[in-house]
Write an enzyme that holds these catalytic residues in place. Structure first.
Site, mmCIF file in Angstrom:
data_model
loop_
_atom_site.group_PDB
_atom_site.id
_atom_site.type_symbol
_atom_site.label_atom_id
_atom_site.label_comp_id
_atom_site.label_asym_id
_atom_site.label_seq_id
_atom_site.Cartn_x
_atom_site.Cartn_y
_atom_site.Cartn_z
ATOM 1 N N SER A 58 -31.282 -62.718 27.183
ATOM 2 C CA SER A 58 -31.800 -62.449 25.834
ATOM 3 C C SER A 58 -32.464 -61.080 25.824
ATOM 4 C CB SER A 58 -32.849 -63.511 25.476
ATOM 5 O OG SER A 58 -33.554 -63.176 24.302
ATOM 6 N N TYR B 258 -39.944 -69.443 25.882
ATOM 7 C CA TYR B 258 -38.615 -68.825 25.786
ATOM 8 C C TYR B 258 -38.610 -67.483 26.517
ATOM 9 C CZ TYR B 258 -34.216 -67.310 23.549
ATOM 10 O OH TYR B 258 -32.940 -66.881 23.308
HETATM 11 P P1 NAP Z 1 -27.504 -72.551 19.109
HETATM 12 O O1 NAP Z 1 -26.464 -72.473 18.050
HETATM 13 O O2 NAP Z 1 -28.772 -73.283 18.854
HETATM 14 O O3 NAP Z 1 -26.814 -73.106 20.445
HETATM 15 C C1 NAP Z 1 -27.550 -73.601 21.531
HETATM 16 C C2 NAP Z 1 -26.651 -74.512 22.325
HETATM 17 O O4 NAP Z 1 -27.381 -75.075 23.417
HETATM 18 C C3 NAP Z 1 -26.164 -75.692 21.470
HETATM 19 O O5 NAP Z 1 -24.862 -75.999 21.844
HETATM 20 C C4 NAP Z 1 -27.127 -76.780 21.904
HETATM 21 O O6 NAP Z 1 -26.657 -78.074 21.654
HETATM 22 C C5 NAP Z 1 -27.205 -76.486 23.373
HETATM 23 N N1 NAP Z 1 -28.292 -77.218 23.980
HETATM 24 C C6 NAP Z 1 -29.589 -77.203 23.638
HETATM 25 N N2 NAP Z 1 -30.279 -78.093 24.378
HETATM 26 C C7 NAP Z 1 -29.376 -78.690 25.201
HETATM 27 C C8 NAP Z 1 -29.458 -79.702 26.194
HETATM 28 N N3 NAP Z 1 -30.610 -80.337 26.469
HETATM 29 N N4 NAP Z 1 -28.339 -80.050 26.859
HETATM 30 C C9 NAP Z 1 -27.162 -79.472 26.581
HETATM 31 N N5 NAP Z 1 -26.999 -78.514 25.636
HETATM 32 C C10 NAP Z 1 -28.104 -78.138 24.961
HETATM 33 O O7 NAP Z 1 -27.971 -71.100 19.500
HETATM 34 P P2 NAP Z 1 -27.196 -69.852 20.127
HETATM 35 O O8 NAP Z 1 -27.825 -68.682 19.554
HETATM 36 O O9 NAP Z 1 -25.732 -70.021 20.084
HETATM 37 O O10 NAP Z 1 -27.716 -69.970 21.633
HETATM 38 C C11 NAP Z 1 -26.876 -69.895 22.764
HETATM 39 C C12 NAP Z 1 -27.601 -69.135 23.861
HETATM 40 O O11 NAP Z 1 -27.792 -67.782 23.448
HETATM 41 C C13 NAP Z 1 -28.987 -69.671 24.184
HETATM 42 O O12 NAP Z 1 -29.206 -69.609 25.576
HETATM 43 C C14 NAP Z 1 -29.901 -68.704 23.465
HETATM 44 O O13 NAP Z 1 -31.175 -68.639 24.036
HETATM 45 C C15 NAP Z 1 -29.121 -67.423 23.662
HETATM 46 N N6 NAP Z 1 -29.479 -66.310 22.779
HETATM 47 C C16 NAP Z 1 -29.300 -66.411 21.432
HETATM 48 C C17 NAP Z 1 -29.627 -65.311 20.640
HETATM 49 C C18 NAP Z 1 -29.452 -65.314 19.144
HETATM 50 O O14 NAP Z 1 -29.869 -64.352 18.495
HETATM 51 N N7 NAP Z 1 -28.848 -66.317 18.545
HETATM 52 C C19 NAP Z 1 -30.143 -64.167 21.209
HETATM 53 C C20 NAP Z 1 -30.324 -64.110 22.587
HETATM 54 C C21 NAP Z 1 -29.975 -65.199 23.361
HETATM 55 P P3 NAP Z 1 -27.127 -78.854 20.309
HETATM 56 O O15 NAP Z 1 -26.311 -78.286 19.187
HETATM 57 O O16 NAP Z 1 -26.809 -80.259 20.632
HETATM 58 O O17 NAP Z 1 -28.595 -78.590 20.133
#
Ligand code: NAP
Length: 242
Positions: free
Chosen positions: A134, A147
């Site tokens: 991130s 986080y």
């Molecule tokens: P998201 O749409 O909320 O996706 C998060 C994913 O993680 C979902 O599939 C979620 O499943 C899964 N997850 C959460 N808790 C879990 C658990 N206990 N066991 C298994 N799976 C679990 O958000 P995203 O932005 O795509 O995030 C993906 C990654 O990118 C994360 O590591 C996040 O920190 C990182 N990231 C995102 C951003 C951004 O701007 N969006 C920026 C930097 C980094 P559920 O749908 O069931 O909750």
């Protein structure tokens, strides 16, 4: 282009039901990989988007949930994408919100990497790990202490594991996404003031889409990245360059 082809490789993506994980799973499939879509919610939508894909239930509420996955079948590419975020002022932040985020975003990443590497090393094979870091692997952020701690940890862990496993045939790298339109950032985009401040600071002038991250993951998973170890690739519209 064979350097970017994943034909013959099996990839496992955690948190593949939505957002960045879904886009990565789709892109790895397009590059030729057999894709295992892992997560705690229904993976049917993602599986339907990728010919030959499979679903695997993994809930990192148990950070060691993947302990037996890689001994049961050969996986060549691991993408640790699953993650959660909890927001509150640090003076009010609870132990529950600390532990929940550290378990999914850091402890599960380490033990999933460990299980994957044990299997790759045992078969004398090769593998690629792509961790999702991130901007908060480098910056402090606001109101997201667990986080930020976890994502700084992911960056450090990526480098440590690269040091230990590069000579064993495993490339360990990470992607640091910028501000991407997913469930993770719904609250930020709903806050008009924060949304405007974020947009104003992004040199590319727009929020990222999950697809913007996906092709970077294909690169790090592909033969093209064979000499890339311990890198954290910023895919952030220029945010960190500013
Ligand atoms: P998201 O749409 O909320 O996706 C998060 C994913 O993680 C979902 O599939 C979620 O499943 C899964 N997850 C959460 N808790 C879990 C658990 N206990 N066991 C298994 N799976 C679990 O958000 P995203 O932005 O795509 O995030 C993906 C990654 O990118 C994360 O590591 C996040 O920190 C990182 N990231 C995102 C951003 C951004 O701007 N969006 C920026 C930097 C980094 P559920 O749908 O069931 O909750």
């Amino acid at each position: 282009m064979t350097a970017f082809s994943l034909t013959g490789q099996t990839a496992l993506v955690t948190g593949a039901n939505t957002g960045i994980g879904q886009a990565i799973a789709v892109a790895l499939g397009r590059a030729g990989a057999q894709v295992i879509c892992a997560g705690r919610s229904s993976l049917a939508k993602t599986v339907a988007m990728i010919p030959g894909a499979e679903a695997l239930t993994l809930d990192f509420a148990d950070p060691l949930a993947a302990r037996d996955v890689f001994a049961q079948r050969q996986v060549d590419i691991l993408v640790n994408n699953a993650g959660i975020i909890r927001r509150a002022d640090s003076v009010d932040f609870t132990e529950a919100d600390w532990d929940a985020v550290m378990d999914v975003n850091l402890k599960a990443v380490f033990f999933t990497c460990q299980a994957f590497a044990r299997a790759v090393i045992a078969r004398g094979g090769a593998g690629k790990i792509v961790n999702i870091a991130s901007l908060l692997s480098f910056q402090g952020g606001i109101r997201v202490p667990s986080y930020t701690a976890a994502k700084h940890g992911v960056a450090g862990l990526t480098k440590l594991l690269a040091n230990e496993w590069a000579a064993k045939g495993i490339n360990v790298n990470a992607i640091a996404p910028g501000y991407i339109e997913t469930n993770n950032t719904t609250a930020l985009r709903a806050d008009a003031t924060r949304n405007a401040a974020i947009l104003e600071r992004i040199p590319a002038g727009r929020w990222g889409q999950p697809e913007d991250i996906a092709e970077a993951a294909v690169f790090l998973a592909a033969p093209a990245a064979r000499y890339v170890h311990g890198a954290i690739l910023n895919v952030d519209g220029g945010w960190l360059a500013r």
